[in-house]
Motif scaffolding. Structure first.
Motif, PDB file in Angstrom:
ATOM      1  N   LEU A 174       0.844  -1.194   0.000  1.00  0.00           N
ATOM      2  CA  LEU A 174       0.000   0.000   0.000  1.00  0.00           C
ATOM      3  C   LEU A 174       0.878   1.243   0.000  1.00  0.00           C
ATOM      4  O   LEU A 174       1.931   1.271   0.642  1.00  0.00           O
ATOM      5  CB  LEU A 174      -0.906   0.021   1.231  1.00  0.00           C
ATOM      6  N   ALA A 175       0.429   2.288  -0.699  1.00  0.00           N
ATOM      7  CA  ALA A 175       1.230   3.509  -0.812  1.00  0.00           C
ATOM      8  C   ALA A 175       0.369   4.739  -0.671  1.00  0.00           C
ATOM      9  O   ALA A 175      -0.774   4.780  -1.131  1.00  0.00           O
ATOM     10  CB  ALA A 175       1.943   3.540  -2.166  1.00  0.00           C
ATOM     11  N   GLY A 176       0.938   5.754  -0.025  1.00  0.00           N
ATOM     12  CA  GLY A 176       0.291   7.052   0.110  1.00  0.00           C
ATOM     13  C   GLY A 176       1.330   8.159   0.116  1.00  0.00           C
ATOM     14  O   GLY A 176       2.530   7.902   0.188  1.00  0.00           O
ATOM     15  N   ASN A 177       0.887   9.392   0.036  1.00  0.00           N
ATOM     16  CA  ASN A 177       1.787  10.547  -0.001  1.00  0.00           C
ATOM     17  C   ASN A 177       2.908  10.383  -1.040  1.00  0.00           C
ATOM     18  O   ASN A 177       4.095  10.547  -0.728  1.00  0.00           O
ATOM     19  CB  ASN A 177       2.448  10.788   1.370  1.00  0.00           C
ATOM     20  N   PRO A 178       2.578  10.074  -2.276  1.00  0.00           N
ATOM     21  CA  PRO A 178       3.646   9.884  -3.268  1.00  0.00           C
ATOM     22  C   PRO A 178       4.451  11.160  -3.490  1.00  0.00           C
ATOM     23  O   PRO A 178       3.929  12.270  -3.377  1.00  0.00           O
ATOM     24  CB  PRO A 178       2.887   9.477  -4.534  1.00  0.00           C
ATOM     25  N   VAL A 179       5.720  10.973  -3.821  1.00  0.00           N
ATOM     26  CA  VAL A 179       6.594  12.108  -4.139  1.00  0.00           C
ATOM     27  C   VAL A 179       6.227  12.623  -5.527  1.00  0.00           C
ATOM     28  O   VAL A 179       6.200  11.834  -6.485  1.00  0.00           O
ATOM     29  CB  VAL A 179       8.074  11.676  -4.113  1.00  0.00           C
ATOM     30  N   PRO A 180       5.950  13.912  -5.708  1.00  0.00           N
ATOM     31  CA  PRO A 180       5.662  14.425  -7.048  1.00  0.00           C
ATOM     32  C   PRO A 180       6.897  14.302  -7.940  1.00  0.00           C
ATOM     33  O   PRO A 180       8.004  14.686  -7.542  1.00  0.00           O
ATOM     34  CB  PRO A 180       5.308  15.893  -6.802  1.00  0.00           C
ATOM     35  N   SER A 181       6.719  13.778  -9.120  1.00  0.00           N
ATOM     36  CA  SER A 181       7.849  13.653 -10.043  1.00  0.00           C
ATOM     37  C   SER A 181       8.482  15.008 -10.334  1.00  0.00           C
ATOM     38  O   SER A 181       9.690  15.111 -10.554  1.00  0.00           O
ATOM     39  CB  SER A 181       7.389  13.001 -11.348  1.00  0.00           C
ATOM     40  N   SER A 182       7.662  16.059 -10.297  1.00  0.00           N
ATOM     41  CA  SER A 182       8.161  17.398 -10.600  1.00  0.00           C
ATOM     42  C   SER A 182       9.155  17.898  -9.560  1.00  0.00           C
ATOM     43  O   SER A 182       9.899  18.849  -9.809  1.00  0.00           O
ATOM     44  CB  SER A 182       6.993  18.385 -10.699  1.00  0.00           C
ATOM     45  N   SER A 183       9.186  17.265  -8.382  1.00  0.00           N
ATOM     46  CA  SER A 183      10.100  17.703  -7.328  1.00  0.00           C
ATOM     47  C   SER A 183      11.485  17.075  -7.454  1.00  0.00           C
ATOM     48  O   SER A 183      12.408  17.448  -6.724  1.00  0.00           O
ATOM     49  CB  SER A 183       9.512  17.364  -5.958  1.00  0.00           C
ATOM     50  N   LEU A 184      11.641  16.119  -8.366  1.00  0.00           N
ATOM     51  CA  LEU A 184      12.911  15.409  -8.515  1.00  0.00           C
ATOM     52  C   LEU A 184      13.798  16.094  -9.541  1.00  0.00           C
ATOM     53  O   LEU A 184      13.311  16.653 -10.529  1.00  0.00           O
ATOM     54  CB  LEU A 184      12.656  13.964  -8.951  1.00  0.00           C
ATOM     55  N   GLU A 185      15.109  16.036  -9.319  1.00  0.00           N
ATOM     56  CA  GLU A 185      16.049  16.563 -10.308  1.00  0.00           C
ATOM     57  C   GLU A 185      15.986  15.764 -11.593  1.00  0.00           C
ATOM     58  O   GLU A 185      16.149  16.296 -12.691  1.00  0.00           O
ATOM     59  CB  GLU A 185      17.474  16.530  -9.742  1.00  0.00           C
ATOM     60  N   ARG A 186      15.768  14.476 -11.455  1.00  0.00           N
ATOM     61  CA  ARG A 186      15.700  13.593 -12.617  1.00  0.00           C
ATOM     62  C   ARG A 186      14.758  12.445 -12.306  1.00  0.00           C
ATOM     63  O   ARG A 186      14.864  11.815 -11.264  1.00  0.00           O
ATOM     64  CB  ARG A 186      17.084  13.028 -12.947  1.00  0.00           C
ATOM     65  N   VAL A 187      13.814  12.194 -13.216  1.00  0.00           N
ATOM     66  CA  VAL A 187      12.879  11.085 -13.062  1.00  0.00           C
ATOM     67  C   VAL A 187      13.411   9.898 -13.859  1.00  0.00           C
ATOM     68  O   VAL A 187      13.638   9.990 -15.063  1.00  0.00           O
ATOM     69  CB  VAL A 187      11.465  11.463 -13.547  1.00  0.00           C
ATOM     70  N   GLY A 188      13.641   8.796 -13.161  1.00  0.00           N
ATOM     71  CA  GLY A 188      14.173   7.608 -13.817  1.00  0.00           C
ATOM     72  C   GLY A 188      13.085   6.683 -14.311  1.00  0.00           C
ATOM     73  O   GLY A 188      11.916   6.789 -13.913  1.00  0.00           O
TER      74      GLY A 188
END
Length: 237
Positions: free
Chosen positions: A89-103
């Motif tokens: 189960l997952a919640g509070n996902p990290v926004p991809s826009s907050s990452l320097e690089r999305v892998g």
């Protein structure tokens, strides 16, 4: 629940929760469900969600997962309608826009029975803001499927291979692709598969160079390793 301390620790009757772990190592504390009372799980999930940090709960029995999804804003891996015996189960996902690089992480599951373990890896990777490309049922029993699966993840930064029985898919992929490869043995298989032990030893003994292996059914560990690799690539870019 006690207020958060300066070191990011929160304490309740269910125990301590480390809300600062992602700042230290790039990975949040996860909640391992087996052995915990439902009331303790609820308290820990409440702590995690309230902290704003990514929330990951692993190896939840399906009926309990249904109750937790009804109570909290959590996403199940795999989807509940697939009726897998264990769910992440997952919640509070990290926004991809907050990452320097999305892998991009390719996840190859040898058989449909390996889906829950592969989905656990996807849960970690996606919750921490990265993308996955999931290819199911591509084991070596029909090698043409394995070849096609590798073509589908040819542009991935990292590849996770999930396989039971004799674990041969990891050697095939490891001998064919240049990306970092994380092999996950599963407990799928008859007799001599010995609950994943045969796949584990086969992956550890592979002659394909540079294959990293995690423990039996440890999709969570594979997902964490993939995120570390992608994160390191982003910092060095």
């Amino acid at each position: 629940m006690q207020p958060m301390s300066e070191d990011g620790l929160v304490r309740s009757d269910a125990g301590w929760f480390d809300t600062a772990r992602r700042r230290r190592i790039g990975l949040p504390e996860a909640i391992y469900a087996p052995g915990k009372a439902e009331t303790d799980l609820v308290a820990l999930i409440e702590q995690s969600l309230a902290s704003g940090e990514p929330t990951i709960v692993t190896r939840v029995e399906r009926e309990l997962a249904e109750r937790l999804v009804d109570r909290f804003d959590l996403r199940p891996y795999p989807a509940l309608e697939r009726r897998a015996p264990m769910v992440a189960l997952a919640g509070n996902p990290v926004p991809s826009s907050s990452l320097e690089r999305v892998g991009l992480v390719g996840i190859l599951a040898a058989g449909t029975s390996d889906r829950p373990v592969a989905a656990e890896a996807a849960c970690v990777i996606e919750t921490l803001g990265h993308r996955t490309r999931f290819v199911l049922d591509c084991g070596v029993a029909a090698l043409a499927r394995s070849v096609r699966a590798m073509e589908e993840v040819a542009d991935a930064d990292v590849v996770v291979v999930v396989a039971g029985f004799e674990g041969a898919l990891a050697s095939v992929v490891g001998g064919s692709m240049a990306q970092p490869l994380i092999a996950v043995p599963t407990s799928t298989g008859y007799g001599a598969a010995r609950g994943g032990e045969t796949a584990l030893w086969a992956m550890l003994a592979t002659c394909a160079q540079g294959v990293c292996v995690v423990g039996v059914d440890n999709g969570f560990g594979a997902g964490c390793a993939a995120v570390r690799i992608v994160g390191a690539a982003g910092r060095n870019a």
